[in-house]
Design an enzyme around this catalytic site. Structure first.
Site, PDB file in Angstrom:
ATOM      1  N   LYS A   1       0.845  -1.199   0.000  1.00  0.00           N
ATOM      2  CA  LYS A   1       0.000   0.000   0.000  1.00  0.00           C
ATOM      3  C   LYS A   1       0.880   1.250   0.000  1.00  0.00           C
ATOM      4  O   LYS A   1       1.864   1.333   0.733  1.00  0.00           O
ATOM      5  CB  LYS A   1      -0.909   0.013   1.234  1.00  0.00           C
ATOM      6  CG  LYS A   1      -2.275  -0.606   0.996  1.00  0.00           C
ATOM      7  CD  LYS A   1      -3.237  -0.287   2.117  1.00  0.00           C
ATOM      8  CE  LYS A   1      -4.663  -0.685   1.750  1.00  0.00           C
ATOM      9  NZ  LYS A   1      -5.630  -0.304   2.775  1.00  0.00           N
TER      10      LYS A   1
ATOM     11  N   GLU B   1     -18.666  -8.772   9.833  1.00  0.00           N
ATOM     12  CA  GLU B   1     -19.699  -8.098  10.611  1.00  0.00           C
ATOM     13  C   GLU B   1     -20.690  -9.067  11.242  1.00  0.00           C
ATOM     14  O   GLU B   1     -21.133  -8.859  12.381  1.00  0.00           O
ATOM     15  CB  GLU B   1     -20.443  -7.099   9.725  1.00  0.00           C
ATOM     16  CG  GLU B   1     -19.585  -5.948   9.221  1.00  0.00           C
ATOM     17  CD  GLU B   1     -18.860  -6.255   7.930  1.00  0.00           C
ATOM     18  OE1 GLU B   1     -18.198  -5.340   7.394  1.00  0.00           O
ATOM     19  OE2 GLU B   1     -18.930  -7.411   7.448  1.00  0.00           O
TER      20      GLU B   1
ATOM     21  N   ARG C   1     -24.878  -5.526   7.276  1.00  0.00           N
ATOM     22  CA  ARG C   1     -24.399  -6.853   6.898  1.00  0.00           C
ATOM     23  C   ARG C   1     -24.578  -7.864   8.030  1.00  0.00           C
ATOM     24  O   ARG C   1     -24.490  -9.069   7.814  1.00  0.00           O
ATOM     25  CB  ARG C   1     -22.930  -6.767   6.489  1.00  0.00           C
ATOM     26  CG  ARG C   1     -22.665  -5.624   5.523  1.00  0.00           C
ATOM     27  CD  ARG C   1     -21.264  -5.635   5.009  1.00  0.00           C
ATOM     28  NE  ARG C   1     -21.159  -6.510   3.850  1.00  0.00           N
ATOM     29  CZ  ARG C   1     -20.008  -6.835   3.278  1.00  0.00           C
ATOM     30  NH1 ARG C   1     -18.880  -6.400   3.768  1.00  0.00           N
ATOM     31  NH2 ARG C   1     -19.997  -7.629   2.224  1.00  0.00           N
TER      32      ARG C   1
END
Length: 629
Positions: free
Chosen positions: A280, A366, A394
């Site tokens: 990243k 979740e 979710r």
């Protein structure tokens, strides 16, 4: 400059392969300069420059379908598919979306704001392709963080079982927003770092190529030896057990190695997983050094090497939540914090440092987070699940089945409630009132300011009669003084914050301050507006609602949430069930549309949730009442 000449994948393919690294450098410079002006997701896109170039160079979008999981890693894809000149409008009102958007381009075949959906979507495309007898590639790009999501694992199982042709790109950058956690992350780390395995694999393949054909049995024996070494050196061949041909790990910043692996994947039958190692923020040192901070940034000065944070001002609601929870946990050892991979965004950093054994980052999971909290609650703990409103969607089945039905004492700290600004329609936190309010046992509250938030968090933790949701905005607070001593907020009780006799404005959360400003505008027109801080979407302050009936005062409910099934609907339902001559009621909130990206002010203005908009609504509402009278 190559970049200025490329407005489609076809134009990209005209470049000689040896010029692609130069193009990658140009794209990085463009991204750094452009995002310094607009803000956006920086680190994730800097990390996929070579990967995106390779995909569009080797495959044929839009005929071949490239799906970007989460979607915030698709900026380079947008640049290479004709949208470079729109980047000055990125994430701005009516401008370029920060996520894939079908109406923007034929190259965006799948819209993604939440994680872990690309594999299921890709499997659906593959099934449709095969049923229709067509022939094209389907290539989902999923990060190692998104791979922790249960939906992604369900899809991997289906894809492997189907043995249909698909190329899954595992973009392994060791991060989601916060550092990744869990057994799958650890397994990938072993694959990623096991140089001895990759060296041995290459040596054996080289040896096999040199041996002349001496019969099938001997060749099969050598293949078995090679496969056995995988089991010996690597701790489990997870993907091959699922039915995938595994290619990698591959250096995602070396274009020659990357393209060779993708060519091989394109020739391989059945499902293939290409394990690509990226970094990243690659190519921009501040983003490489701190990919958490540079995940999503505002504008920044390039020469300073860091984006500019706004100095001073009121604290944000999430930061008040984080500090309050630490204060409460210091006195109550039952308090446990849970987050689905949003440790930094939910401001649980300090909690984790102070109480590392009472802070659980469960990854992008979740559903598991909600039921995990339920399990903790059954044993007398006080679980506080810090979760964005859009992500709580979710875990809805778990909220219904495992928490509310069992009436467990779980605290839902529902962050990013209301409009979220530049992330747009995929992230709007405007639906949770509707989907939580329908559940028996649930209490839903929202503060008018940051001081009331700390009291509500305290109240929620002390509440022992079932689940509680405290909703709060992502934005800065109002700027009120903060009480040193925490107080209990009476459950289901509103408060009058401004007296008035002509109309009552019953507002929830940040709309209280907006309604107070609207009341000042109405005063200039000779209208005396009462403003009431509702505090609770459930239970309602029924004594107050009954009082308004007695006064026969017109009532407007104001919420930064969907009107369907929302707070205003709850007020109407109460009056209908009472079967009384109720006062004239007007509901003001978010209509039945998806509100797209822009600033929060833009979004509020679009639906009339501004001081001017509320005042205009009240004017029209009272005018209609007078005419009918």
């Amino acid at each position: 400059m190559h970049l200025e000449q490329i407005n489609s994948p076809d134009e990209l393919k005209k470049l000689p392969v040896e010029e692609l690294p130069k193009l990658a450098d140009e794209i990085r410079r463009f991204l750094i300069e452009s995002l310094s002006k607009t803000g956006g997701h920086s680190a994730s896109n800097l990390g996929v420059v070579e990967l995106t170039i390779a995909l569009h160079y080797l495959f044929d979008s839009p005929r071949d379908k490239i799906l970007w999981d989460v979607g915030h890693q698709a900026y380079v894809h947008k640049i290479l598919t004709g949208r470079r000149e729109m980047f000055s409008t990125l994430r701005q009102y009516k401008g370029l979306c920060g996520f894939p958007k079908m109406r923007e381009s034929e190259h965006d075949c799948w819209e993604t704001g939440h994680s872990s959906t690309s594999l299921s979507g890709a499997m659906g495309m593959v099934a449709a392709r095969d049923l229709k007898g067509e022939d094209y590639k389907v290539i989902p790009v999923i990060g190692d963080g998104a791979l922790t999501g249960g939906m992604a694992l369900e899809a991997l199982n289906h894809i492997g079982e189907s043995q249909s042709d698909m190329i899954v790109i595992l973009n392994d950058n060791q991060m989601s927003i916060s550092p990744n956690v869990g057994a799958i992350h650890n397994h990938l780390a072993r694959l990623r770092t096991n140089k001895s395995y990759n060296k041995m694999k290459d040596e054996i393949q080289h040896l096999l190529k040199k041996i002349p054909t001496v019969g099938v049995p001997f060749a099969k024996t050598l293949e078995r030896i090679k496969d056995s070494l995988k089991y010996l050196v690597v701790s489990g061949v997870f993907f091959e057990h699922l039915g995938f041909t595994y290619i990698g790990p591959v250096d995602g910043h070396q274009l020659d190695e990357l393209m060779e692996s993708l060519r091989l994947a394109g020739k391989t039958k059945g499902p293939v997983l290409v394990h690509v190692i990226t970094r990243k923020g690659y190519g921009y040192k501040p983003a490489e050094d701190d990919s958490v901070v540079y995940h999503g940034v505002g504008t920044y000065k390039i020469e300073s090497g860091a984006f500019q944070k706004k100095a001073g001002g009121p604290p944000t609601y999430p930061s008040v939540f984080g500090k309050t929870l630490v204060k409460l946990a210091e006195k109550d050892e039952r308090i446990v914090a849970i987050t689905p991979a949003m440790l930094t965004g939910s401001k649980l950093d300090d909690f984790q440092k102070k109480f590392p054994h009472r802070c659980f980052d469960v990854g992008i999971a979740e559903q598991h987070a909600v039921t995990f909290a339920a399990g903790l609650a059954t044993q007398g703990m006080k679980p506080v699940l810090a979760i964005y409103s859009t992500f709580l969607q979710r875990g809805y089945d778990q909220l219904v089945h495992d928490v509310c039905r069992q009436n467990l004492n779980v605290v839902f700290a529902v962050d990013r409630a209301g409009f979220v600004g530049e992330d747009g329609e995929t992230h709007q936190g405007i639906y949770d009132i509707g989907y939580m309010r329908s559940q028996p046992n649930m209490v839903i509250m929202m503060p008018k300011d940051e001081n009331e938030l700390q009291h509500m968090i305290h109240t929620a933790v002390q509440y022992n009669d079932g689940p509680v949701a405290v909703r709060y905005s992502k934005s800065a607070g109002v700027g009120v003084p903060m009480d040193d001593e925490l107080k209990l907020v009476p459950i289901g009780k509103a408060e009058e914050v401004r007296p008035g006799k002509d109309v009552a404005i019953l507002a929830l959360g940040p709309m209280v301050q907006t309604s107070l400003e609207a009341a000042e505008r109405l005063k200039e027109k000779g209208i005396d507006a009462r403003v009431i801080n509702a505090r609770f979407a459930k239970p309602l302050d029924t004594a107050l609602l009954d009082q308004l009936v007695e006064e026969n005062i017109p009532l407007i409910t104001v919420e930064e949430a969907a009107v369907l099934g929302g707070f205003g609907s709850a007020v109407l339902e109460y009056y209908q069930q009472k079967e009384i001559d109720m006062p004239k009621v007007k509901i003001l909130g978010v209509p039945d549309v998806y509100v797209e990206h822009g600033s929060i002010d833009d979004q509020r203005r679009e639906v009339g949730l501004t001081p001017e908009g509320i005042a205009d609504t009240v004017n029209r509402f009272l005018s209609q009442k007078i005419q009918k009278a």
